[in-house]
Design an enzyme around this catalytic site. Structure first.
Site, PDB file in Angstrom:
ATOM      1  N   LYS A  54       0.246  -1.310  -0.158  1.00 34.19           N
ATOM      2  CA  LYS A  54       0.160   0.399  -0.134  1.00 34.19           C
ATOM      3  C   LYS A  54       0.688   1.315  -0.177  1.00 34.19           C
ATOM      4  CE  LYS A  54      -2.549  -1.247   3.646  1.00 34.19           C
ATOM      5  NZ  LYS A  54      -3.707  -1.584   4.449  1.00 34.19           N
ATOM      6  N   GLN A  98      -5.071  -1.145   9.698  1.00 28.06           N
ATOM      7  CA  GLN A  98      -4.776  -2.055   9.026  1.00 28.06           C
ATOM      8  C   GLN A  98      -5.208  -3.311  10.674  1.00 28.06           C
ATOM      9  OE1 GLN A  98      -3.640  -3.224   6.792  1.00 28.06           O
ATOM     10  NE2 GLN A  98      -3.177  -5.798   6.455  1.00 28.06           N
ATOM     11  N   ASP A 121     -10.964   3.307   4.875  1.00 29.26           N
ATOM     12  CA  ASP A 121     -11.685   2.559   4.263  1.00 29.26           C
ATOM     13  C   ASP A 121     -13.264   2.367   4.523  1.00 29.26           C
ATOM     14  OD1 ASP A 121      -9.870   0.385   4.858  1.00 29.26           O
ATOM     15  OD2 ASP A 121      -9.211   0.164   7.333  1.00 29.26           O
TER      16      ASP A 121
END
Ligand SMILES: Nc1nc(=O)c2c([nH]1)NC[C@@H]1CN(c3ccc(C(=O)N[C@@H](CCC(=O)O)C(=O)O)cc3)C=[N+]21
Length: 300
Positions: A54, A98, A121
Site C-alpha cells: 500500500k 489495519q 476504509d
C-alpha cells in the site's frame, strides 16, 4: 460457456493511473498533495506485506504515505492518541487502521474514533449509515472495487439478481448496499442459509466473500453469471513442493469458469482493486476536505 476473465490487476492499474493524473493536477493547480496514514499494530507478517505494498503504491501515484508501526502491546489510550493526532493533521487526508487489531484493543471503538471524513476504509458507523441511506460517504474499498468491475462489465446492473455470500461488515453488508443502490435484487446468504446452492444458482451476479477456500463449486453457478471472488486464502500446495503454498479464492475457479460468463481470478482480481480503491478514496477525501470537485468514476 468459457468465462471472460475480469483482469483486476489491469483494471487496478488503470484506476491508479486516473488517481495519479488527478493527484498531479491537484499539486499543480492547488498546491495540495493527498496524504494517507496507515496504522499497523503488531507484526503479523501478512499484514506487513500488505502495508508495504500500500505504501509503495501510495507514493507511486504521487501521494504522501505515512506509516505508523506500533508495538503489539500498544495500549488503547496510545492508539487513540495517535488517531486523534492524525485526525487533526491537515497533511493527512486518509487514515487506515489495519485490521484485525490485537485482542486487547476494541476495534469498534478505535474505528469510530477516526474522523469519518478521513475514514478511507468506510468502516466508521457514520459512513455505514450514510451508505445505507444513499448519502455521500466513504465507501469500503473492496466492495467499491467489485462494483467498479461489475459496472464496467455490464454497464447497468439494474434489475439483476445478485447474491452476496458472506455478511461481514467489511465486505458482505456494504457490497449488498452498493448493489441495491444500483437497483439489483439483492440476497445476502451466509453459513446458515438454507439451500445455499439453489440460492446461488438464481444469481446473475455472485459475490463470494466468506473466507473459505474454494467453497463455491462451479455447479452452483448459473450459466453465464458474473462471479466476483473476494476470497484470498493461502492453502498448502504440496504439488509445488514440500512446504509450498498457493492463493485460492472462495470460488472453485476452474469449475466456475467453465459455467460463468465472467469471473475474477485470485490472485489478480479483487485484491489489487482493493488497494487501488484505497488510493481513490484518499484522493476523494482530499478533494472533499479542500472543497474541490472530486474525481468522476472513482466513487460510488
Ligand atoms: N483496515 C483494513 N483495510 C483493508 O483493506 C484490509 C485490512 N484492514 N486488513 C487486511 C486486509 C487484506 N487486504 C488485502 C488487499 C489486497 C490484497 C492483494 O492485492 N492481494 C493480491 C495477492 C497478494 C499476494 O500474492 O499475497 C491479489 O489478490 O492479487 C490482499 C489483501 C486488505 N485488507
Amino acid at each position: 460457456m468459457v468465462a471472460q476473465v475480469i483482469d483486476g490487476k489491469a483494471f487496478a492499474a488503470n484506476v491508479r493511473g486516473q488517481v495519479a493524473e488527478h493527484v498531479a493536477k491537484l499539486k499543480e493547480e492547488n498546491g495540495i498533495t493527498p496524504g494517507l496514514a496507515v496504522v499497523l499494530v503488531g507484526e503479523d507478517p501478512a499484514s506487513q506485506v500488505y502495508v508495504r505494498s500500500k505504501g509503495k503504491q501510495t507514493v507511486e501515484v504521487g501521494m504522501n504515505s505515512y506509516e505508523h508501526k506500533l508495538d503489539v502491546d500498544t495500549s488503547e489510550e496510545d492508539l487513540l492518541a495517535l488517531i486523534d493526532k492524525l485526525n487533526n493533521d491537515p497533511a493527512v487526508h486518509g487514515i487506515l487502521v489495519q485490521l484485525p487489531l490485537p485482542k486487547h484493543l476494541n476495534e469498534d471503538l478505535v474505528i469510530n474514533s477516526i474522523d469519518p471524513a478521513k475514514d478511507v476504509d468506510g468502516f466508521h458507523i457514520s459512513n455505514v449509515g450514510l451508505l445505507g441511506t444513499g448519502q455521500k460517504s466513504m465507501v469500503p474499498c473492496t466492495p467499491l472495487g467489485c462494483l467498479m468491475m461489475l459496472r464496467d462489465h455490464h454497464g447497468s446492473l439494474s434489475g439483476m439478481d445478485a447474491v452476496v455470500v458472506g455478511r461481514s461488515n467489511i465486505v458482505g453488508k456494504p457490497m449488498a448496499q452498493l448493489l441495491l443502490g444500483d437497483s439489483c435484487t439483492v440476497t445476502i446468504a451466509h453459513s446458515r442459509t438454507k439451500d445455499l446452492p439453489d440460492v446461488v444458482r438464481r444469481a446473475d451476479i455472485v459475490v463470494a466473500a466468506v473466507g473459505r477456500p474454494e467453497m463455491v463449486p462451479g455447479d452452483w453457478i448459473k450459466e453465464g453469471a458474473t462471479v466476483i471472488d473476494v476470497g484470498i486464502n493461502r492453502i498448502d500446495a504440496p504439488e509445488k513442493g514440500e512446504g509450498k503454498t498457493r492463493l485460492v479464492g472462495d470460488v472453485h475457479y476452474e469449475s466456475a469458469a467453465a459455467r460463468a460468463g465472467a469471473i475474477t481470478p485470485v490472485p489478480g482480481g479483487v485484491g489489487p482493486m482493493t488497494i487501488a480503491c484505497l488510493l481513490a478514496n484518499t484522493l476523494t477525501a482530499c478533494c472533499r476536505a479542500n472543497g474541490l470537485t472530486e474525481p468522476e468514476g472513482l466513487t460510488a
